[in-house]
Design a protein around this motif. Structure first.
Motif, PDB file in Angstrom:
ATOM      1  N   UNK A  77       0.857  -1.182   0.000  1.00 57.03           N
ATOM      2  CA  UNK A  77       0.000   0.000   0.000  1.00 57.03           C
ATOM      3  C   UNK A  77       0.896   1.236   0.000  1.00 57.03           C
ATOM      4  N   UNK A  78       0.613   2.158  -0.878  1.00 56.89           N
ATOM      5  CA  UNK A  78       1.365   3.411  -0.887  1.00 56.89           C
ATOM      6  C   UNK A  78       2.778   3.243  -1.418  1.00 56.89           C
ATOM      7  N   UNK A  79       3.615   4.180  -1.041  1.00 58.83           N
ATOM      8  CA  UNK A  79       5.001   4.209  -1.481  1.00 58.83           C
ATOM      9  C   UNK A  79       5.833   3.293  -0.598  1.00 58.83           C
ATOM     10  N   UNK A  80       6.625   2.429  -1.217  1.00 54.43           N
ATOM     11  CA  UNK A  80       7.484   1.529  -0.446  1.00 54.43           C
ATOM     12  C   UNK A  80       8.720   2.289   0.033  1.00 54.43           C
ATOM     13  N   UNK A  81       9.382   1.740   1.013  1.00 55.15           N
ATOM     14  CA  UNK A  81      10.616   2.348   1.506  1.00 55.15           C
ATOM     15  C   UNK A  81      11.651   2.403   0.384  1.00 55.15           C
ATOM     16  N   UNK A  82      11.706   1.364  -0.420  1.00 51.74           N
ATOM     17  CA  UNK A  82      12.655   1.319  -1.538  1.00 51.74           C
ATOM     18  C   UNK A  82      12.419   2.494  -2.489  1.00 51.74           C
ATOM     19  N   UNK A  83      11.168   2.750  -2.809  1.00 51.18           N
ATOM     20  CA  UNK A  83      10.836   3.871  -3.685  1.00 51.18           C
ATOM     21  C   UNK A  83      11.134   5.209  -3.006  1.00 51.18           C
ATOM     22  N   UNK A  84      10.872   5.269  -1.721  1.00 48.14           N
ATOM     23  CA  UNK A  84      11.026   6.511  -0.979  1.00 48.14           C
ATOM     24  C   UNK A  84      12.488   6.928  -0.850  1.00 48.14           C
ATOM     25  N   UNK A  85      13.389   5.976  -0.619  1.00 48.19           N
ATOM     26  CA  UNK A  85      14.784   6.349  -0.363  1.00 48.19           C
ATOM     27  C   UNK A  85      15.617   6.470  -1.637  1.00 48.19           C
ATOM     28  N   UNK A  86      15.096   5.989  -2.779  1.00 49.62           N
ATOM     29  CA  UNK A  86      15.885   6.005  -4.001  1.00 49.62           C
ATOM     30  C   UNK A  86      16.448   7.388  -4.342  1.00 49.62           C
ATOM     31  N   UNK A  87      15.654   8.468  -4.332  1.00 48.44           N
ATOM     32  CA  UNK A  87      16.226   9.780  -4.661  1.00 48.44           C
ATOM     33  C   UNK A  87      17.318  10.216  -3.685  1.00 48.44           C
ATOM     34  N   UNK A  88      17.130   9.924  -2.405  1.00 47.96           N
ATOM     35  CA  UNK A  88      18.138  10.306  -1.413  1.00 47.96           C
ATOM     36  C   UNK A  88      19.389   9.454  -1.580  1.00 47.96           C
ATOM     37  N   UNK A  89      19.221   8.191  -1.856  1.00 48.65           N
ATOM     38  CA  UNK A  89      20.369   7.318  -2.086  1.00 48.65           C
ATOM     39  C   UNK A  89      21.175   7.811  -3.282  1.00 48.65           C
ATOM     40  N   UNK A  90      20.497   8.227  -4.319  1.00 51.74           N
ATOM     41  CA  UNK A  90      21.162   8.791  -5.487  1.00 51.74           C
ATOM     42  C   UNK A  90      21.931  10.053  -5.095  1.00 51.74           C
ATOM     43  N   UNK A  91      21.309  10.908  -4.285  1.00 52.88           N
ATOM     44  CA  UNK A  91      21.981  12.122  -3.821  1.00 52.88           C
ATOM     45  C   UNK A  91      23.237  11.784  -3.023  1.00 52.88           C
ATOM     46  N   UNK A  92      23.135  10.788  -2.146  1.00 53.15           N
ATOM     47  CA  UNK A  92      24.286  10.404  -1.333  1.00 53.15           C
ATOM     48  C   UNK A  92      25.433   9.915  -2.210  1.00 53.15           C
ATOM     49  N   UNK A  93      25.122   9.126  -3.222  1.00 54.27           N
ATOM     50  CA  UNK A  93      26.153   8.619  -4.134  1.00 54.27           C
ATOM     51  C   UNK A  93      26.817   9.762  -4.899  1.00 54.27           C
ATOM     52  N   UNK A  94      26.007  10.658  -5.444  1.00 54.19           N
ATOM     53  CA  UNK A  94      26.554  11.794  -6.178  1.00 54.19           C
ATOM     54  C   UNK A  94      27.378  12.696  -5.264  1.00 54.19           C
ATOM     55  N   UNK A  95      26.910  12.880  -4.048  1.00 54.08           N
ATOM     56  CA  UNK A  95      27.621  13.725  -3.094  1.00 54.08           C
ATOM     57  C   UNK A  95      28.959  13.116  -2.719  1.00 54.08           C
ATOM     58  N   UNK A  96      28.987  11.818  -2.561  1.00 56.06           N
ATOM     59  CA  UNK A  96      30.260  11.161  -2.259  1.00 56.06           C
ATOM     60  C   UNK A  96      31.233  11.350  -3.426  1.00 56.06           C
ATOM     61  N   UNK A  97      30.751  11.166  -4.642  1.00 58.90           N
ATOM     62  CA  UNK A  97      31.602  11.315  -5.821  1.00 58.90           C
ATOM     63  C   UNK A  97      32.126  12.752  -5.964  1.00 58.90           C
ATOM     64  N   UNK A  98      31.282  13.710  -5.609  1.00 61.86           N
ATOM     65  CA  UNK A  98      31.652  15.129  -5.725  1.00 61.86           C
ATOM     66  C   UNK A  98      32.278  15.680  -4.446  1.00 61.86           C
ATOM     67  N   UNK A  99      32.391  14.825  -3.428  1.00 61.61           N
ATOM     68  CA  UNK A  99      32.986  15.203  -2.145  1.00 61.61           C
ATOM     69  C   UNK A  99      32.229  16.370  -1.500  1.00 61.61           C
TER      70      UNK A  99
END
Length: 106
Positions: A77-99
């Motif tokens: 029902x509704x948005x799953x945790x996997x769907x919810x964290x995907x944008x933030x996880x992407x941000x964390x990865x990009x932020x790590x790469x860009x320091x």
């Protein structure tokens, strides 16, 4: 609303309940402001992935239990945790790469 910001990615915005869930998955207190420093980005990514795996396993357990009892499998029902964290996880990865650090404000 909670806004997660980084110089490496577009902002990620969550409503308060969703932000509380994401912050809990990160192991962070539900503070109105905070920071995930560069050194903590890998651990934050692992924490989100572990929370998603736990959530998926719990739901798989519910499905298996229903099937074992001959009942129809439950539906998400509704948005799953996997769907919810995907944008933030992407941000964390990009932020790590860009320091770059990630901050949030609510």
């Amino acid at each position: 609303m909670f806004r997660f910001k980084s110089k490496a990615a577009a902002d990620v915005i969550y409503m308060p309940d969703a932000a509380q869930q994401v912050l809990a998955a990160l192991g962070r207190e539900p503070a109105r402001e905070g920071i995930i420093e560069l050194a903590d980005l890998p651990a934050a990514q692992r924490a989100l992935l572990a929370a998603v795996e736990a959530d998926e396993a719990a739901f798989a357990g519910l499905v298996a239990e229903a099937e074992a009892q001959g009942e129809p499998a439950p539906r998400r029902q509704g948005v799953t945790l996997k769907q919810r964290v995907w944008p933030l996880l992407d941000m964390l990865r990009l932020s790590e790469a860009e320091r770059a650090d990630v901050i949030w404000q609510g």
